[in-house]
Design an enzyme around this catalytic site. Sequence first.
Site, PDB file in Angstrom:
ATOM      1  N   LYS A 200       0.731  -1.072   0.073  1.00 30.62           N
ATOM      2  CA  LYS A 200      -0.090   0.059   0.052  1.00 30.62           C
ATOM      3  C   LYS A 200       0.831   0.939  -0.010  1.00 30.62           C
ATOM      4  O   LYS A 200       0.641   2.269  -0.635  1.00 30.62           O
ATOM      5  CB  LYS A 200      -0.849  -0.140   1.202  1.00 30.62           C
ATOM      6  CG  LYS A 200      -1.907  -1.239   1.066  1.00 30.62           C
ATOM      7  CD  LYS A 200      -2.753  -1.257   2.301  1.00 30.62           C
ATOM      8  CE  LYS A 200      -3.807  -2.279   2.139  1.00 30.62           C
ATOM      9  NZ  LYS A 200      -4.565  -3.013   3.209  1.00 30.62           N
TER      10      LYS A 200
ATOM     11  N   GLN B 137      -4.393  -1.869   9.523  1.00 32.49           N
ATOM     12  CA  GLN B 137      -4.493  -3.150   8.851  1.00 32.49           C
ATOM     13  C   GLN B 137      -4.923  -4.097   9.922  1.00 32.49           C
ATOM     14  O   GLN B 137      -4.530  -4.063  10.856  1.00 32.49           O
ATOM     15  CB  GLN B 137      -2.809  -3.419   8.480  1.00 32.49           C
ATOM     16  CG  GLN B 137      -2.588  -4.792   7.726  1.00 32.49           C
ATOM     17  CD  GLN B 137      -3.632  -4.632   6.277  1.00 32.49           C
ATOM     18  OE1 GLN B 137      -3.146  -3.574   5.750  1.00 32.49           O
ATOM     19  NE2 GLN B 137      -4.264  -5.534   6.120  1.00 32.49           N
TER      20      GLN B 137
ATOM     21  N   ASP C 206     -10.891   2.826   4.073  1.00 30.03           N
ATOM     22  CA  ASP C 206     -11.102   1.633   3.937  1.00 30.03           C
ATOM     23  C   ASP C 206     -12.631   1.356   3.896  1.00 30.03           C
ATOM     24  O   ASP C 206     -13.202   0.199   3.288  1.00 30.03           O
ATOM     25  CB  ASP C 206     -10.571   0.878   5.009  1.00 30.03           C
ATOM     26  CG  ASP C 206      -9.560  -0.061   4.816  1.00 30.03           C
ATOM     27  OD1 ASP C 206      -9.176  -0.204   3.628  1.00 30.03           O
ATOM     28  OD2 ASP C 206      -8.847  -0.477   5.636  1.00 30.03           O
TER      29      ASP C 206
END
Length: 285
Positions: free
Chosen positions: A53, A97, A120
């Site tokens: 990422k 994460q 997200d």
Amino acid sequence: MTAVIMDGVAVSKEVRGRLAARVAALVAKGVRPGLAVMLVGDNPASRVYVRNKVKACAEAGIHSVMDEYPADTSAADVLARIRALNADPSIHGILVQLPLPPHIDVDDVLAAIAPEKDVDGFHVESLGALMAGKPGFQPCTPHGVMEILDHYQVPLAGRNAVVVGRSNIVGKPMALMLLGRDATVTICTSKTRDLAAHTRAADIVVVAVGRPRLLTGDMVKPGAVVVDVGINRDADGKLVGDVDFDSVKEVSGFVTPVPGGVGPMTITMLLANAVTSAERAAAAG
Ligand code: NDP
């Protein structure tokens, strides 16, 4: 019949090309999109995802900050860092994460992220916005599936779509996105009786289960569009999806491969959400 292979790498490149123009326009206004990525613990797969990422941000001209914390970091410390990032004007997106170490409540962490930086799309406010058809951030994987379907001009309105899997990050938002585009949507789960009867009636099947080669060619209507979200290792250690690609490609009209299908789109849609967030912040002045 052999299906058209829907190429997620090519679609991803095209979307990133469009993003580059949007980043350039922001930079011209003095705004560099910024993404903060937090990794807690030493899960090796998470470490790879996070590095990918950060690398993708650099390639897209997005400023990124990566915070690594040891597995025994307290929930209070993680929440304090999120609050600091919420208040940092150079950061437009915050990503924690998953999975987190068991002593940290994932719901508390996701709820602490400011919804306007929830790139997200996992905050309940983002999921609620999706359900209500309001602007928000859409979870990256199903959003990427929609980009692939649109790229290949798959008609959705009035079509029968079956989503296999009902997780909050893939299956449920996927079903809502298809419903939002006027598909007639069925959601199948581990409790579904006769999965094949449902998938055989579908014009579009999206499989997000986590079981190697669950969907086989005999479960698919000739000409159907099949999207494989799954990422699994089979008994030989080979990377495979939830779709038995070899048999399905002989029956379906379109199919995504694994690797090279949905996977590359997930990070691309994360970048897209970060850029959108920066644009919203710039517009708000
Ligand atoms: P979850 O484990 O959270 O959810 C799996 C879903 O599949 C559940 O709803 C479960 O039903 C359902 N299920 C399990 N067995 C069956 C079955 N035999 N028939 C029908 N449904 C079944 O998984 P995720 O949604 O997080 O991930 C799914 C897959 O997608 C995984 O392989 C994951 O690695 C991959 N993935 C890929 C991404 C990408 O970027 N390409 C991103 C995210 C995930 P129930 O609810 O009843 O238990």
